[in-house]
Design a protein around this motif. Structure first.
Motif, PDB file in Angstrom:
ATOM      1  N   VAL A 141      28.867  30.279  52.992  1.00 46.73           N
ATOM      2  CA  VAL A 141      29.155  31.581  52.365  1.00 46.73           C
ATOM      3  C   VAL A 141      30.291  32.317  53.069  1.00 46.73           C
ATOM      4  O   VAL A 141      30.475  33.505  52.846  1.00 46.73           O
ATOM      5  CB  VAL A 141      27.900  32.481  52.330  1.00 46.73           C
ATOM      6  CG1 VAL A 141      26.822  31.885  51.457  1.00 46.73           C
ATOM      7  CG2 VAL A 141      27.383  32.748  53.744  1.00 46.73           C
ATOM      8  N   PHE A 142      31.055  31.627  53.926  1.00 50.49           N
ATOM      9  CA  PHE A 142      32.151  32.338  54.582  1.00 50.49           C
ATOM     10  C   PHE A 142      33.389  31.450  54.667  1.00 50.49           C
ATOM     11  O   PHE A 142      33.323  30.235  54.541  1.00 50.49           O
ATOM     12  CB  PHE A 142      31.758  32.822  55.982  1.00 50.49           C
ATOM     13  CG  PHE A 142      31.738  31.735  57.035  1.00 50.49           C
ATOM     14  CD1 PHE A 142      32.887  31.445  57.768  1.00 50.49           C
ATOM     15  CD2 PHE A 142      30.590  31.021  57.291  1.00 50.49           C
ATOM     16  CE1 PHE A 142      32.881  30.448  58.735  1.00 50.49           C
ATOM     17  CE2 PHE A 142      30.570  30.022  58.251  1.00 50.49           C
ATOM     18  CZ  PHE A 142      31.716  29.740  58.982  1.00 50.49           C
ATOM     19  N   GLU A 143      34.529  32.123  54.867  1.00 55.44           N
ATOM     20  CA  GLU A 143      35.783  31.440  55.140  1.00 55.44           C
ATOM     21  C   GLU A 143      36.455  32.119  56.323  1.00 55.44           C
ATOM     22  O   GLU A 143      36.113  33.241  56.704  1.00 55.44           O
ATOM     23  CB  GLU A 143      36.710  31.457  53.914  1.00 55.44           C
ATOM     24  CG  GLU A 143      36.205  30.621  52.752  1.00 55.44           C
ATOM     25  CD  GLU A 143      37.245  30.453  51.661  1.00 55.44           C
ATOM     26  OE1 GLU A 143      38.448  30.315  52.000  1.00 55.44           O
ATOM     27  OE2 GLU A 143      36.870  30.462  50.478  1.00 55.44           O
ATOM     28  N   TYR A 144      37.424  31.417  56.899  1.00 58.22           N
ATOM     29  CA  TYR A 144      38.189  31.956  58.015  1.00 58.22           C
ATOM     30  C   TYR A 144      39.448  32.658  57.492  1.00 58.22           C
ATOM     31  O   TYR A 144      40.114  32.155  56.590  1.00 58.22           O
ATOM     32  CB  TYR A 144      38.620  30.841  58.969  1.00 58.22           C
ATOM     33  CG  TYR A 144      37.469  30.102  59.606  1.00 58.22           C
ATOM     34  CD1 TYR A 144      36.925  30.520  60.818  1.00 58.22           C
ATOM     35  CD2 TYR A 144      36.917  28.976  59.000  1.00 58.22           C
ATOM     36  CE1 TYR A 144      35.873  29.837  61.402  1.00 58.22           C
ATOM     37  CE2 TYR A 144      35.865  28.284  59.581  1.00 58.22           C
ATOM     38  CZ  TYR A 144      35.347  28.719  60.776  1.00 58.22           C
ATOM     39  OH  TYR A 144      34.300  28.042  61.356  1.00 58.22           O
ATOM     40  N   VAL A 145      39.748  33.807  58.081  1.00 54.67           N
ATOM     41  CA  VAL A 145      41.006  34.493  57.808  1.00 54.67           C
ATOM     42  C   VAL A 145      41.784  34.483  59.119  1.00 54.67           C
ATOM     43  O   VAL A 145      41.441  35.201  60.061  1.00 54.67           O
ATOM     44  CB  VAL A 145      40.779  35.934  57.316  1.00 54.67           C
ATOM     45  CG1 VAL A 145      42.119  36.600  57.004  1.00 54.67           C
ATOM     46  CG2 VAL A 145      39.878  35.952  56.094  1.00 54.67           C
ATOM     47  N   LEU A 146      42.812  33.639  59.193  1.00 55.78           N
ATOM     48  CA  LEU A 146      43.586  33.467  60.414  1.00 55.78           C
ATOM     49  C   LEU A 146      44.798  34.397  60.388  1.00 55.78           C
ATOM     50  O   LEU A 146      45.597  34.359  59.455  1.00 55.78           O
ATOM     51  CB  LEU A 146      44.052  32.019  60.552  1.00 55.78           C
ATOM     52  CG  LEU A 146      42.977  30.933  60.379  1.00 55.78           C
ATOM     53  CD1 LEU A 146      43.600  29.552  60.536  1.00 55.78           C
ATOM     54  CD2 LEU A 146      41.835  31.125  61.365  1.00 55.78           C
ATOM     55  N   MET A 147      44.917  35.211  61.418  1.00 57.83           N
ATOM     56  CA  MET A 147      46.045  36.155  61.498  1.00 57.83           C
ATOM     57  C   MET A 147      47.132  35.595  62.407  1.00 57.83           C
ATOM     58  O   MET A 147      46.860  35.170  63.530  1.00 57.83           O
ATOM     59  CB  MET A 147      45.566  37.503  62.042  1.00 57.83           C
ATOM     60  CG  MET A 147      46.692  38.498  62.257  1.00 57.83           C
ATOM     61  SD  MET A 147      46.130  39.994  63.095  1.00 57.83           S
ATOM     62  CE  MET A 147      47.705  40.758  63.493  1.00 57.83           C
ATOM     63  N   PHE A 148      48.372  35.607  61.894  1.00 59.37           N
ATOM     64  CA  PHE A 148      49.520  35.116  62.653  1.00 59.37           C
ATOM     65  C   PHE A 148      50.635  36.161  62.657  1.00 59.37           C
ATOM     66  O   PHE A 148      50.762  36.959  61.731  1.00 59.37           O
ATOM     67  CB  PHE A 148      50.074  33.829  62.022  1.00 59.37           C
ATOM     68  CG  PHE A 148      49.138  32.660  62.061  1.00 59.37           C
ATOM     69  CD1 PHE A 148      49.161  31.761  63.118  1.00 59.37           C
ATOM     70  CD2 PHE A 148      48.233  32.445  61.026  1.00 59.37           C
ATOM     71  CE1 PHE A 148      48.300  30.678  63.143  1.00 59.37           C
ATOM     72  CE2 PHE A 148      47.371  31.372  61.041  1.00 59.37           C
ATOM     73  CZ  PHE A 148      47.394  30.481  62.106  1.00 59.37           C
ATOM     74  N   THR A 149      51.443  36.113  63.726  1.00 56.33           N
ATOM     75  CA  THR A 149      52.675  36.884  63.777  1.00 56.33           C
ATOM     76  C   THR A 149      53.783  35.936  64.225  1.00 56.33           C
ATOM     77  O   THR A 149      53.532  34.808  64.653  1.00 56.33           O
ATOM     78  CB  THR A 149      52.569  38.061  64.750  1.00 56.33           C
ATOM     79  OG1 THR A 149      52.213  37.566  66.054  1.00 56.33           O
ATOM     80  CG2 THR A 149      51.513  39.050  64.300  1.00 56.33           C
TER      81      THR A 149
END
Length: 492
Positions: A141-149
């Motif tokens: 029931v979840f997914e990953y949200v990967l933050m990049f700069t």
């Protein structure tokens, strides 16, 4: 190769282009970086066919070829992104041949090899999704949200105050205002945004079930949060796998310019005919939520500031009493009154980050003239250390006698708010300074004490009704409880 961006209006944008993101770098070879925010979800490897489109990234590919495509696409995204750009990649693990494929890790490694810096990982709790449960795997029931700069960038946009919330305040926040940011709480890294179900936007009659299902892969509420966090108005947002364009349509409602790429022409039609109207219908609810949060945060900021100012002297008195219990050589505790006067903050004063800053004159009225100097030294020593240095207040501490108060009472406001019996979070009444001094001289203030904490008078007024609308979670101590005892008896 035909370049689909030759006639692109780079000033106004707001374009959804049917083209492959594999050639972004080639398409924009003559352009300066212009993208401020990227939010996207790459196609999963060999998992789903996205329409009748040849040479899709992911579907029917070997894993290494898939990762090579991902690398090339995000090289292009890197090429057109400003140094201040932020990127959020939504991706999940998967199972193949009885073992886990750690797709988020593999994609992150490919992006890092290009020059993207992995800043954070958010867990997106979707609530409801396909019941992909099987032996060795729970229902996902979840997914990953990967933050990049971008590499070596310290200028990326990250407006955390915009998405702080008054939610998740514990019920005791009123008693410990110095522990809370005046702008609200930073959201934790588990975000609950449920995928809308058919009919939840009142659109079941207008659109077919298949259209609706594909039109809502992302909750617009989550897209709005990411846009608020990492962009300003008129910034450019980009999705190299635009799909049915929830991110793009949400950005348009928030006065951002959008650009989307996708190879499937059917998705573009759904975006234009279905998604935009769905976001239009949903937007009132989203906009109302953020406006209401801003109202609550204004109340919270003002309340925390006032509560800090009024708690500060009470906490000083308690610290002094505790120290004196341990050391009999210290001065006795002989307070009669505390006065807290808010002063105008100088225009050139630096405002402390994440704290409300105010300038306060405190007057601790000390009854024993013989120990006045020792009391003054001890109190000044106390306020020079934490936690008093963390209140975000510029203070001027005065320890004086009653006679000293009478000498310069003309410099103080005459009508003040009284806080008695140790309660500095709810004004007791309005009082006149002259009457308070008369009561102080005749010991008439004894009834306003609580556990030897003297009354506080101030030109700052706060009542419980000023902040009662702020939500507060009931604090529940985790661990062993009476319920555990009852269960133990049942199972015995």
């Amino acid at each position: 190769m035909l370049n689909p961006v030759n006639d692109l209006d780079m000033v106004n944008l707001n374009e959804y282009i049917n083209a492959s993101s594999l050639f972004i770098k080639e398409y924009f070879s003559n352009h300066e970086p212009f993208v401020d925010l990227i939010v996207t979800s790459p196609p999963y490897w060999d998992m789903k066919e996205y329409g009748d489109v040849k040479e899709q990234t992911g579907f029917g590919q070997e894993y290494e070829a898939y990762l090579a495509d991902i690398r090339k696409i995000f090289e292009g995204v890197h090429h057109i992104s400003k140094d201040s750009a932020t990127m959020f990649v939504i991706v999940d693990t998967m199972k193949r041949d009885g073992k886990m494929v750690r797709l988020p890790d593999d994609i992150a490694r490919e992006l890092e090899s290009i020059g993207w810096i992995h800043q954070d990982t958010i867990i997106w709790d979707k609530g409801k999704t396909l019941p992909w449960s099987r032996k060795g795997q729970m229902r996902n029931v979840f997914e990953y949200v990967l933050m990049f700069t971008k590499e070596n960038s310290t200028i990326y946009k990250y407006y955390i105050d915009r998405i702080k919330t008054t939610e998740q305040l514990k019920e005791w926040w009123i008693d410990y205002p110095e522990r809370y940011s005046p702008q609200g709480k930073v959201p934790d890294n588990i975000w609950e945004f449920y995928i809308p179900t058919q009919g939840s936007w009142g659109s079941k009659k207008k659109f077919g079930e298949e259209e609706f299902r594909h039109a809502c892969p992302f909750p617009p509420e989550m897209m709005a949060r990411l846009i608020l966090l990492s962009t300003d108005e008129n910034d450019v947002v980009f999705d190299p796998f635009a799909g049915t364009g929830v991110f793009l349509a949400t950005a348009e409602k928030m006065n951002r310019r959008y650009l989307g790429f996708d190879t499937n022409p059917d998705y573009k039609k759904v975006f234009e005919v279905v998604t935009k109207q769905l976001i239009e219908e949903k937007w009132v609810e989203i906009d109302t939520y953020y406006k209401y949060q801003e109202r609550l945060k204004t109340i919270l900021e003002e309340s925390i500031y006032k509560l800090r100012v009024l708690k500060y002297p009470k906490a000083v008195v308690k610290r002094l009493r505790n120290e004196n219990k341990k050391n009999v050589d210290l001065v006795p505790n002989d307070f009669g009154l505390i006065i807290a006067i808010e002063k105008e903050l100088p225009e050139n004063e630096v405002v402390l980050k994440n704290k409300t800053t105010g300038k306060i004159d405190y007057y601790f009225v000390w009854n024993d003239s013989e120990t006045l100097e020792r009391a003054r030294a001890q109190i000044n020593n106390i306020v020079s250390k934490a936690p008093f240095t963390k209140y975000g207040l510029i203070t001027n501490i005065n320890v004086i006698t009653i006679d000293g108060l009478i000498e310069f009472k003309h410099t103080l406001p005459t009508n003040l708010s009284l806080y008695s019996n140790g309660n500095t979070s709810d004004e007791h009444s309005k009082v006149e300074l002259d009457k308070i001094i008369l009561l102080l001289q005749s010991d008439g203030l004894e009834s306003a004490f609580d556990k030897d904490v003297p009354p506080v008078i101030s030109n700052i007024s706060i009542k419980y009704s000023d902040y009662e609308m702020l939500p507060a979670e009931k604090y529940e101590k985790k661990g062993y409880s009476k319920e555990n005892d009852q269960l133990k008896l049942i199972l015995k």
